[in-house]
Design an enzyme around this catalytic site. Structure first.
Site, PDB file in Angstrom:
ATOM      1  N   HIS A 416      47.297   0.459 -21.514  1.00  0.00           N
ATOM      2  CA  HIS A 416      47.898   0.160 -22.770  1.00  0.00           C
ATOM      3  C   HIS A 416      48.158  -1.411 -22.796  1.00  0.00           C
ATOM      4  O   HIS A 416      47.971  -1.982 -23.970  1.00  0.00           O
ATOM      5  CB  HIS A 416      49.524   0.816 -22.481  1.00  0.00           C
ATOM      6  CG  HIS A 416      50.357   0.185 -23.690  1.00  0.00           C
ATOM      7  ND1 HIS A 416      51.229  -0.815 -23.557  1.00  0.00           N
ATOM      8  CD2 HIS A 416      50.450   0.374 -25.020  1.00  0.00           C
ATOM      9  CE1 HIS A 416      51.848  -0.873 -24.802  1.00  0.00           C
ATOM     10  NE2 HIS A 416      51.399  -0.078 -25.730  1.00  0.00           N
ATOM     11  N   ARG A 506      20.124 -15.888 -10.964  1.00  0.00           N
ATOM     12  CA  ARG A 506      19.885 -16.056  -9.476  1.00  0.00           C
ATOM     13  C   ARG A 506      20.454 -14.870  -8.590  1.00  0.00           C
ATOM     14  O   ARG A 506      21.589 -14.301  -8.660  1.00  0.00           O
ATOM     15  CB  ARG A 506      20.893 -17.115  -9.103  1.00  0.00           C
ATOM     16  CG  ARG A 506      20.612 -18.576  -9.847  1.00  0.00           C
ATOM     17  CD  ARG A 506      21.738 -19.558  -9.418  1.00  0.00           C
ATOM     18  NE  ARG A 506      21.348 -20.916 -10.110  1.00  0.00           N
ATOM     19  CZ  ARG A 506      21.977 -21.336 -11.313  1.00  0.00           C
ATOM     20  NH1 ARG A 506      22.744 -20.489 -11.851  1.00  0.00           N
ATOM     21  NH2 ARG A 506      21.620 -22.372 -11.757  1.00  0.00           N
ATOM     22  N   ARG A 573      15.165 -14.740 -10.473  1.00  0.00           N
ATOM     23  CA  ARG A 573      14.784 -15.715  -9.313  1.00  0.00           C
ATOM     24  C   ARG A 573      15.147 -14.979  -7.951  1.00  0.00           C
ATOM     25  O   ARG A 573      16.410 -14.639  -7.661  1.00  0.00           O
ATOM     26  CB  ARG A 573      15.315 -17.070  -9.132  1.00  0.00           C
ATOM     27  CG  ARG A 573      14.788 -17.904  -8.080  1.00  0.00           C
ATOM     28  CD  ARG A 573      15.383 -19.322  -8.328  1.00  0.00           C
ATOM     29  NE  ARG A 573      16.702 -19.362  -7.914  1.00  0.00           N
ATOM     30  CZ  ARG A 573      17.465 -20.470  -7.784  1.00  0.00           C
ATOM     31  NH1 ARG A 573      16.950 -21.451  -8.025  1.00  0.00           N
ATOM     32  NH2 ARG A 573      18.511 -20.590  -7.380  1.00  0.00           N
ATOM     33  N   GLU A 675       9.473 -27.318  -8.369  1.00  0.00           N
ATOM     34  CA  GLU A 675      10.555 -28.124  -7.852  1.00  0.00           C
ATOM     35  C   GLU A 675      10.413 -28.820  -6.503  1.00  0.00           C
ATOM     36  O   GLU A 675      11.132 -29.514  -6.089  1.00  0.00           O
ATOM     37  CB  GLU A 675      11.784 -26.940  -7.442  1.00  0.00           C
ATOM     38  CG  GLU A 675      11.493 -25.883  -6.606  1.00  0.00           C
ATOM     39  CD  GLU A 675      12.500 -24.933  -6.448  1.00  0.00           C
ATOM     40  OE1 GLU A 675      13.745 -25.091  -6.423  1.00  0.00           O
ATOM     41  OE2 GLU A 675      12.151 -23.841  -5.971  1.00  0.00           O
ATOM     42  N   GLY A 696      12.406 -26.795 -11.885  1.00  0.00           N
ATOM     43  CA  GLY A 696      13.423 -26.871 -11.033  1.00  0.00           C
ATOM     44  C   GLY A 696      13.764 -28.365 -11.133  1.00  0.00           C
ATOM     45  O   GLY A 696      13.492 -29.029 -10.114  1.00  0.00           O
ATOM     46  N   SER A 697      14.656 -29.115 -12.327  1.00  0.00           N
ATOM     47  CA  SER A 697      14.495 -30.364 -12.145  1.00  0.00           C
ATOM     48  C   SER A 697      15.667 -30.788 -11.036  1.00  0.00           C
ATOM     49  O   SER A 697      15.442 -32.117 -10.686  1.00  0.00           O
ATOM     50  CB  SER A 697      15.183 -30.781 -13.523  1.00  0.00           C
ATOM     51  OG  SER A 697      16.250 -30.197 -13.790  1.00  0.00           O
ATOM     52  N   ASN A 698      16.737 -30.178 -10.376  1.00  0.00           N
ATOM     53  CA  ASN A 698      17.442 -30.646  -9.476  1.00  0.00           C
ATOM     54  C   ASN A 698      16.616 -30.861  -8.285  1.00  0.00           C
ATOM     55  O   ASN A 698      16.659 -32.033  -7.688  1.00  0.00           O
ATOM     56  CB  ASN A 698      18.436 -29.532  -9.199  1.00  0.00           C
ATOM     57  CG  ASN A 698      19.623 -29.598 -10.398  1.00  0.00           C
ATOM     58  OD1 ASN A 698      19.383 -30.043 -11.448  1.00  0.00           O
ATOM     59  ND2 ASN A 698      20.531 -28.793 -10.309  1.00  0.00           N
ATOM     60  N   ASP A 699      15.936 -29.738  -7.734  1.00  0.00           N
ATOM     61  CA  ASP A 699      15.067 -30.148  -6.510  1.00  0.00           C
ATOM     62  C   ASP A 699      14.045 -30.970  -6.671  1.00  0.00           C
ATOM     63  O   ASP A 699      13.519 -31.846  -5.657  1.00  0.00           O
ATOM     64  CB  ASP A 699      14.621 -28.816  -5.942  1.00  0.00           C
ATOM     65  CG  ASP A 699      15.803 -28.061  -5.231  1.00  0.00           C
ATOM     66  OD1 ASP A 699      16.938 -28.851  -4.824  1.00  0.00           O
ATOM     67  OD2 ASP A 699      15.647 -26.760  -4.661  1.00  0.00           O
ATOM     68  N   CYS A 746      14.274 -24.582 -15.933  1.00  0.00           N
ATOM     69  CA  CYS A 746      16.014 -23.880 -15.810  1.00  0.00           C
ATOM     70  C   CYS A 746      16.853 -24.969 -14.960  1.00  0.00           C
ATOM     71  O   CYS A 746      17.994 -24.394 -14.546  1.00  0.00           O
ATOM     72  CB  CYS A 746      15.456 -22.493 -14.934  1.00  0.00           C
ATOM     73  SG  CYS A 746      14.837 -22.604 -13.548  1.00  0.00           S
TER      74      CYS A 746
END
Length: 787
Positions: A416, A506, A573, A675, A696-699, A746
């Site tokens: 409810h 992920r 991934r 990456e 994977g631009s971070n790594d 990504c």
């Protein structure tokens, strides 16, 4: 003369004015959907004309109207007094003789001389309209036996049109009291007291996603689910998979189901049902089999197709004959009204979590907590307060509209409190268990339903942002905008944002959130110490076997995301846990080595080809194969992270094929992350084994500039727009373009830096996968640059 009683099978949706929405709908389904497999208990209904003629006795209607004309429904004390007075007038007025005679004749025909039990439900002539919900406002009486008890129950149903909440609702929604009449529906009683029951919707109640049937279920009579007295099991069924003959169950969530309502042996009036505790072992099992879930979803889809709109359906499974019955079906009235504008709420800061439960809606509410322990305290709730209670029921509705948010100890997402919160457009957190104990009365709190399936009550007033998104006004741009989605709880919601699919799902997020156990601990369950085994058993409640628990839950998480975005691609991934992250899972410390720099250690592809880890990797493959082959979600593609050498990439692709996930088979694409600098430098060689690359631009930034992205000491150097990083990104894009293979990004970069997104567009990138909260802004930025 207009008949006072009509068999349900003689009714249809053209009879709403005669017998109300509920009874008209029951008749419609009995007459039209029985052949299609929808099972509805038979019976009869009294007509609205019978009710109106009853009110003409002794000037009853005139007295009622005069009392209501001077009523201020926002004055709770006056509302309570008026409602009580009117209901007593009705109970003191006898039913007309012809009505009693017609009820008696219908009862004798229905029983055939047998001692049966029936349910007596209310059905108002203005209820269950597409733009208003009168659900739960009038009374229902269960396990009614004998003619005199039946007539008493019908009399009480008539009186319940003037419950306090019903009076207030009609006033607030502009319905004239005198234009609403009541019909009593009398149905064969389904023995769900020794079975199961619940509520289901033919859309997701939180996001409005129409591709799934949402089912709640608990032991015993359904009143506990509707009232919110129990935290039920929940299931999502994917409609397309059901139609296509695939395994359609997307998700299963185990509820506590601590109590159930059953029929009582107490002969005293008003004691036909009672609430009892559920055995702990029973509560730790799902109360429906997969076959039951699928059967319910089939009936729900048949009903939705017949009515041509999303539906809200109550059901019961008879514990004696084993059959599933539809008890009510009405139009869903909240999400089906939603337009093409999204509101997004996000907290700027966080504080101590006082309590947590299931989130209702995606909003944030702030105010002083009012802990209400009984209906007598309701008047303490003022505009802008946060209502904290064990549970709510329809009698609370007059004050619920004042609340900035609602928090309850008990209840699931169809209780409810949840239904009313959605209708009022306010956030609610239900099923907290301890809210009334953990939250002090008068304390300022922030109620957040903007963080996924779990809702939180934070201490104090927190700052938040609110954004409005117009979904129909986004211009065309020459790049596909995809999303990074790791949380299956938000998948249906995120799918409503314009997109071209999921560029990154992920697996480690799903494993961490939905499983929480190291896969080797499940593979070696019998070897675990007692404490670890107990912790694992608690996690896998409802799933009988440890390995199946891992495979099933992982498949559910993947499938939920895949179904939300189907037929658009969803790139999943493979797990990319680092050793320290794996060690944090239950049992993880037993199996994971210590590494000084896990970021550069035993992760990604290196794990999959490692002989000791391979059995864990095979579990991931089993889950992916189940989603693609058994559930039919072939929009799922596979992505391999952190591939250090070409040979390593080839080995992983061969290992996938060995586990039933061969490239090209059933349209499967296998993509790799780009990456590491090696991935860009040797892109052409890697692409001999893969169907494309996702950057994977971070790594890539971390490994190109030689820094640890987790270190605050070098954080100011970390920038994906560095020329060296961009040179490697350009090499990746060029190689994929040359070979006519997929290339996307990504990583975090385009979400944080719109200028990088524009540079990637100029390089010819095919897709950008962004965090959901940056999709609209980046989309508009890219469109603006092209104008």
């Amino acid at each position: 003369m207009e008949p006072y009683v009509v068999p349900l099978e003689a009714l249809g949706m053209g009879d709403v004015d005669r017998v109300g929405g509920k009874n008209a709908s029951l008749g419609e389904m009995i007459a039209n959907l029985a052949a299609a497999g929808v099972t509805v208990p038979g019976g009869f209904a009294t007509t609205a004309q019978a009710y109106r003629d009853f009110l003409r006795h002794e000037g009853l209607a005139d007295r009622i109207n005069q009392r209501l004309d001077t009523l201020d429904v926002d004055d709770i004390k006056d509302l309570t007094a008026a409602g009580s007075e009117i209901r007593q007038w009705i109970m003191d007025t006898p039913l007309p003789p012809r009505l009693r005679e017609d009820i008696t004749a219908a009862w004798e025909e229905m029983t055939g001389g047998e001692d049966i039990a029936v349910a007596v439900r209310s059905s108002a002539t203005a209820e269950d309209l597409p733009d208003a919900s009168f659900a739960g406002q009038q009374e229902t009486f269960l396990n009614v036996k004998g003619l005199e008890r039946l007539i008493e129950a019908i009399h009480k149903v008539f009186a319940s049109l003037f419950n306090d909440r019903a009076i207030a609702y009609r006033v607030h929604h502009g319905f004239d009291h005198s234009l609403v009449a009541l019909s009593a529906g009398i149905q064969h009683m389904v023995r769900s007291d020794v079975g199961t029951s619940g509520v289901m919707f033919t859309l997701d109640t939180e996001s409005g996603f129409r591709g799934a049937v949402f089912i709640t279920a608990s032991y015993g009579l359904g009143e506990t689910v509707v009232q919110g007295a129990v935290n039920p099991d929940e299931f999502y069924v994917y409609k397309k998979a059901l139609k296509d003959g695939h395994d359609p169950i997307l998700r299963r969530s185990l509820g506590s189901k601590a109590i159930k309502m059953v029929y009582s042996d107490n002969p005293a009036p008003g004691h036909t049902v009672e609430t009892v505790d559920v055995d702990e072992a029973e509560s730790q099992r799902f109360c429906l089999s997969d076959e039951d879930v699928i059967e319910l979803a089939k009936q729900a889809m048949t009903i939705e197709e017949h009515y041509g709109r999303p539906m809200d359906i109550e059901w019961g499974k008879d514990g004696e004959d084993g059959r599933i019955y539809i008890l009510q079906a009405r139009p869903e009235t909240v999400q089906s009204r939603s337009g093409r504008t999204l509101q997004r709420f996000s907290l700027k800061t966080r504080s101590e979590v006082l309590s947590r439960g299931r989130s209702i809606g995606q909003k944030i509410g702030i105010g002083p907590a009012k802990v209400i322990r009984s209906i007598e305290e309701m008047t303490r709730v003022q505009n802008g307060d946060v209502l904290i209670a064990d549970m709510t029921d329809p009698d609370w509705e007059p004050v619920m509209k004042r609340a900035a948010a609602i928090v309850t100890n008990r209840g699931g997402r169809t209780c409810h409190a949840a239904i009313i919160a959605r209708e009022l457009g306010i956030p609610a957190v239900v099923g907290c268990g301890d809210a009334t104990e953990q939250i002090a009365d008068g304390r300022e709190v922030t109620v957040s339903c903007a963080e996924g399936d779990e809702g939180y009550v934070y201490d104090g007033k927190l700052e938040y942002e609110k954004k409005k998104i117009e979904l129909d006004s986004l211009p065309d741009i020459p790049v596909k905008i995809m999303m990074n989605v790791g949380n299956p709880d938000r998948a249906f919601d995120f799918a409503g944002i314009p997109n071209h699919g999921v560029g990154l799902a992920r697996l480690e997020f799903i494993i961490n959130r939905m499983i929480g156990v190291h896969p080797r601990a499940l593979l070696e369950f019998d070897k675990l110490d007692a404490d670890t085994r107990e912790a694992v058993e608690e996690q896998m409640a409802g799933y009988g076997e440890p390995v199946e628990f891992f495979v099933a839950k992982l498949a559910e998480g993947i499938a939920t995301i895949a179904a939300a975005f189907d037929p658009r691609p969803v790139i999943v991934r493979l797990s990319d846990f680092k050793t320290n992250e794996y060690a944090n899972l239950i049992g993880g410390e037993r199996y994971e080595p210590h590494e000084e720099n896990p970021m550069l250690g035993f992760r990604g592809a290196a794990r999959y080809v490692d002989a000791e880890y391979q059995p864990c990797f095979e579990l991931e493959c089993r889950a992916l194969k189940r989603v693609r082959n058994e559930m039919g979600l072939t929009n799922v593609q596979i992505m391999v992270p952190f591939v250090r050498t070409v040979d390593q990439g080839r080995e992983v692709v061969e290992l996938l094929a060995k586990n039933g996930l061969a490239r090209g088979e059933n349209g499967l694409k296998v993509i790799m992350m780009s990456e590491l600098p090696t991935n860009a430098l040797l892109a052409d060689r890697y692409l001999e084994h893969f169907d494309g690359m996702s950057i994977g631009s971070n790594d890539m930034t971390q490994l190109t500039l030689g820094l640890d992205r987790d270190s605050a000491l070098v954080a100011d150097v970390f920038d994906e727009r560095d020329d060296a990083v961009k040179a490697l990104l350009a090499m990746t894009i060029e190689a994929c373009r040359r070979q006519d293979k997929y290339v996307g990004i990504c990583g975090q970069g385009p979400s944080d830096h719109p200028d990088l997104a524009h540079w990637l567009l100029d390089q010819g990138i095919e897709s950008m996968s962004l965090n959901p909260d940056t999709v609209i802004e980046t989309w508009l930025f890219l469109a603006g640059e092209k104008v």
